[in-house]
Motif scaffolding. Structure first.
Motif: not given
Length: 200
Positions: A134-141, A155-162
């Motif tokens: 789920w996190q990977d999919a959000l980071v990709h988007l 923005i830090a995509s990994e942090s936003v995703a989590i």
């Protein structure tokens, strides 16, 4: 061939009924006897397909829970369009899709995490895989949104995703305490405000 189909149907019946019982009553308190009584199948049928309850639990996580998260929260992120709109619509539409039963019982994946996430490594790894997918999919988007200049590049995509996952799972749990959807409405308002802050 007919025997194979019957065997597969039996396996799916056990899997589906187990998911329902684990979701409603919890994993630890649901026994194999309870599952077989509910399916009206024999214990022999159970042990033909699953060595034990642990193996069944892992099957429910990797098949039922993973499929549920994929269809509801990952697949919608892969459509074309404005990344921020897709983010907001995915979370919003998922909340709107839940039945009263789902709202009362919370997120089955999160329930499993809270109940057995620290219980055994095998469960932990299987559940972690769902969250990481789920996190990977959000980071990709989010990264696509940066390239398309709809999302701030700093923005830090990994942090936003989590953060997005944690907030969603949190409100699903909190909703169990209430008889109305007011808490979900407040969450969506908060999500909209947050997404505006990362808008390019």
């Amino acid at each position: 061939m007919l025997q194979e189909q019957k065997s597969e149907l039996t396996k799916q019946t056990i899997l589906n009924e187990s998911f329902k019982l684990f979701y409603k009553n919890g994993f630890k308190t649901t026994s194999v006897d309870t599952i077989m009584k509910s399916t009206k199948l024999t214990k022999g049928a159970f042990y033909h397909h699953y060595k034990n309850k642990k193996e069944l639990g892992l099957a429910v996580i990797s098949l039922k829970l993973q499929e549920r998260v994929f269809k509801g929260m990952i697949e919608p992120l892969q459509q074309p369009g404005n990344a921020l709109d897709i983010l907001e619509n995915t979370f919003s539409e998922r909340l709107k899709s839940f039945s009263l039963h789902d709202k009362k019982h919370g997120c089955p994946t999160n329930n499993f995490i809270n109940e057995i996430g620290d219980f055994e490594t095998a469960y932990q790894m299987a559940l972690k895989q769902i969250i990481e997918n789920w996190q990977d999919a959000l980071v990709h988007l989010l990264e696509r949104g940066k390239l398309e200049n709809t999302i701030k590049k700093n923005i830090a995509s990994e942090s936003v995703a989590i953060y997005l996952i944690s907030a969603f799972e949190g409100v699903r749990g909190i909703r169990k305490l209430y008889d109305t959807d007011n808490i979900l409405d407040q969450y969506m308002t908060g999500l909209s405000i947050y997404l505006q802050q990362i808008k390019s």
